[in-house]
Design a protein around this motif. Sequence first.
Motif, PDB file in Angstrom:
ATOM      1  N   GLU A  30       8.309  10.984  -0.125  1.00  0.00           N
ATOM      2  CA  GLU A  30       7.067  11.603  -0.588  1.00  0.00           C
ATOM      3  C   GLU A  30       6.837  11.395  -2.080  1.00  0.00           C
ATOM      4  O   GLU A  30       5.711  11.540  -2.558  1.00  0.00           O
ATOM      5  CB  GLU A  30       7.055  13.090  -0.244  1.00  0.00           C
ATOM      6  N   PHE A  31       7.890  11.062  -2.828  1.00  0.00           N
ATOM      7  CA  PHE A  31       7.697  10.698  -4.232  1.00  0.00           C
ATOM      8  C   PHE A  31       6.963   9.370  -4.350  1.00  0.00           C
ATOM      9  O   PHE A  31       6.156   9.158  -5.253  1.00  0.00           O
ATOM     10  CB  PHE A  31       9.055  10.615  -4.940  1.00  0.00           C
ATOM     11  N   MET A  32       7.217   8.455  -3.419  1.00  0.00           N
ATOM     12  CA  MET A  32       6.583   7.135  -3.457  1.00  0.00           C
ATOM     13  C   MET A  32       5.205   7.139  -2.788  1.00  0.00           C
ATOM     14  O   MET A  32       4.292   6.423  -3.204  1.00  0.00           O
ATOM     15  CB  MET A  32       7.474   6.100  -2.750  1.00  0.00           C
ATOM     16  N   ARG A  33       5.053   7.936  -1.756  1.00  0.00           N
ATOM     17  CA  ARG A  33       3.879   7.839  -0.889  1.00  0.00           C
ATOM     18  C   ARG A  33       2.537   8.124  -1.580  1.00  0.00           C
ATOM     19  O   ARG A  33       1.562   7.393  -1.320  1.00  0.00           O
ATOM     20  CB  ARG A  33       4.054   8.768   0.319  1.00  0.00           C
ATOM     21  N   PRO A  34       2.411   9.158  -2.426  1.00  0.00           N
ATOM     22  CA  PRO A  34       1.081   9.492  -2.970  1.00  0.00           C
ATOM     23  C   PRO A  34       0.402   8.351  -3.708  1.00  0.00           C
ATOM     24  O   PRO A  34      -0.817   8.189  -3.606  1.00  0.00           O
ATOM     25  CB  PRO A  34       1.380  10.670  -3.911  1.00  0.00           C
ATOM     26  N   TRP A  35       1.169   7.558  -4.462  1.00  0.00           N
ATOM     27  CA  TRP A  35       0.547   6.488  -5.244  1.00  0.00           C
ATOM     28  C   TRP A  35       0.599   5.136  -4.545  1.00  0.00           C
ATOM     29  O   TRP A  35      -0.166   4.227  -4.871  1.00  0.00           O
ATOM     30  CB  TRP A  35       1.198   6.380  -6.615  1.00  0.00           C
ATOM     31  N   CYS A  36       1.478   4.981  -3.566  1.00  0.00           N
ATOM     32  CA  CYS A  36       1.652   3.692  -2.909  1.00  0.00           C
ATOM     33  C   CYS A  36       0.753   3.536  -1.682  1.00  0.00           C
ATOM     34  O   CYS A  36       0.187   2.457  -1.448  1.00  0.00           O
ATOM     35  CB  CYS A  36       3.117   3.521  -2.507  1.00  0.00           C
ATOM     36  N   GLU A  37       0.587   4.594  -0.923  1.00  0.00           N
ATOM     37  CA  GLU A  37      -0.148   4.481   0.338  1.00  0.00           C
ATOM     38  C   GLU A  37      -1.590   3.994   0.164  1.00  0.00           C
ATOM     39  O   GLU A  37      -2.055   3.150   0.953  1.00  0.00           O
ATOM     40  CB  GLU A  37      -0.127   5.814   1.089  1.00  0.00           C
ATOM     41  N   PRO A  38      -2.346   4.482  -0.840  1.00  0.00           N
ATOM     42  CA  PRO A  38      -3.720   3.977  -0.978  1.00  0.00           C
ATOM     43  C   PRO A  38      -3.795   2.468  -1.205  1.00  0.00           C
ATOM     44  O   PRO A  38      -4.766   1.821  -0.784  1.00  0.00           O
ATOM     45  CB  PRO A  38      -4.244   4.746  -2.199  1.00  0.00           C
ATOM     46  N   ILE A  39      -2.776   1.906  -1.854  1.00  0.00           N
ATOM     47  CA  ILE A  39      -2.776   0.461  -2.117  1.00  0.00           C
ATOM     48  C   ILE A  39      -2.512  -0.310  -0.828  1.00  0.00           C
ATOM     49  O   ILE A  39      -3.174  -1.311  -0.530  1.00  0.00           O
ATOM     50  CB  ILE A  39      -1.727   0.123  -3.185  1.00  0.00           C
ATOM     51  N   LEU A  40      -1.544   0.163  -0.055  1.00  0.00           N
ATOM     52  CA  LEU A  40      -1.265  -0.473   1.235  1.00  0.00           C
ATOM     53  C   LEU A  40      -2.474  -0.324   2.166  1.00  0.00           C
ATOM     54  O   LEU A  40      -2.845  -1.276   2.868  1.00  0.00           O
ATOM     55  CB  LEU A  40      -0.018   0.162   1.859  1.00  0.00           C
ATOM     56  N   LYS A  41      -3.086   0.838   2.146  1.00  0.00           N
ATOM     57  CA  LYS A  41      -4.257   1.068   3.001  1.00  0.00           C
ATOM     58  C   LYS A  41      -5.391   0.105   2.634  1.00  0.00           C
ATOM     59  O   LYS A  41      -6.061  -0.460   3.517  1.00  0.00           O
ATOM     60  CB  LYS A  41      -4.721   2.516   2.861  1.00  0.00           C
ATOM     61  N   THR A  42      -5.598  -0.099   1.345  1.00  0.00           N
ATOM     62  CA  THR A  42      -6.630  -1.036   0.895  1.00  0.00           C
ATOM     63  C   THR A  42      -6.328  -2.449   1.374  1.00  0.00           C
ATOM     64  O   THR A  42      -7.235  -3.186   1.795  1.00  0.00           O
ATOM     65  CB  THR A  42      -6.736  -1.020  -0.645  1.00  0.00           C
ATOM     66  N   ALA A  43      -5.051  -2.848   1.336  1.00  0.00           N
ATOM     67  CA  ALA A  43      -4.658  -4.182   1.813  1.00  0.00           C
ATOM     68  C   ALA A  43      -4.940  -4.343   3.304  1.00  0.00           C
ATOM     69  O   ALA A  43      -5.278  -5.441   3.768  1.00  0.00           O
ATOM     70  CB  ALA A  43      -3.180  -4.429   1.523  1.00  0.00           C
ATOM     71  N   LEU A  44      -4.838  -3.252   4.052  1.00  0.00           N
ATOM     72  CA  LEU A  44      -5.113  -3.298   5.488  1.00  0.00           C
ATOM     73  C   LEU A  44      -6.607  -3.278   5.786  1.00  0.00           C
ATOM     74  O   LEU A  44      -7.052  -3.792   6.815  1.00  0.00           O
ATOM     75  CB  LEU A  44      -4.431  -2.114   6.184  1.00  0.00           C
TER      76      LEU A  44
END
Length: 330
Positions: free
Chosen positions: A266-280
């Motif tokens: 959860e330390f990584m998820r808040p800032w990383c997930e939106p970037i991965l989501k955008t790539a998808l």
Amino acid sequence: MSEAIVNVTESYNRYSQPQLAAIDLSISFIHQAIDALDIDKSLLNNPLLIADFGTSHGANSIYAIKLIINYLHEKKKISQEPLVIHNDLPTNDWEKVFKLLINDNSYKAVASGHSFYEQCLPNNSLSIGYSSTSIHWLSKKPCNISNHCVSLFAINDELIAFKSQARGILILVIPSLNNQGHCGNQNAKDLLYKCAKEICLTSEELFNYTIPSHIRSYDECIDEKLFNQYSFQLIKSELRNSTINFYEQLQFGQITLEEFAQNRTEFMRPWCEPILKTALEINKQRSKEEINQLLNQYWTIYYSKIKEKPDEYKSYLSYTYLILKKKSQN
């Protein structure tokens, strides 16, 4: 934060203790900066303007601003209530910030929804600017990285592009490499790319999954030529380490292995997930339901790999602390 970041997920305030630790390490720098602050007596009848650049969801920023205001009062460098400007991108979840400000109600504040790489305030209006663990986010992604999603692992021209894009000013707390040139959570960041390869992304999606962030070395942070160009005087600089205490808590039985894996994830998820989501999303080839399934699968894999080998994910973070003062204009 970067234009490529749509938002951070809503768990950011809950899992941002390492960023809070970086603020605590900056207290002595806040004091020294305020000690060096010369306030024009002709401006004492006007509110002092304080800006926080990179507010995110607000919990840590409000804490830092209160440290600044309290020391201003202690040193008698303020005669009336200051006005605080909380700055972040317009896509930030400002509702969370506003609710925290209303509940705290200890100072007056407004929001600025601009990239901090642009001019956010009128000329000669700002007295104190503070930014903590924000400026490693770049104003734009200089290029995609062909062998990873994190610039720590980039090579050749791609690494040069990120280093060039990362040159910046008005910095106080900057996530940095340590004296040996290592990043303290390097394994956790490497795992981001390994997990992406396990959820069957297309080659194009994997290539687009490039995080617009760059961790500078200490020498990259101390750019005297750039400071002189913008009439800033470097008062003090120092590299400090902050230990993330999740692994220590696990060792002493204060948290379970499951809680450790969740905290690291959860330390990584808040800032990383939106970037991965955008790539998808970028090629419009996947449904919303399919994207959500892939994101959940991604973090399930990430969690399980942390839980499987917790010793590999004990982390520390290094920060470069700077005090910059605007030079007098003759």
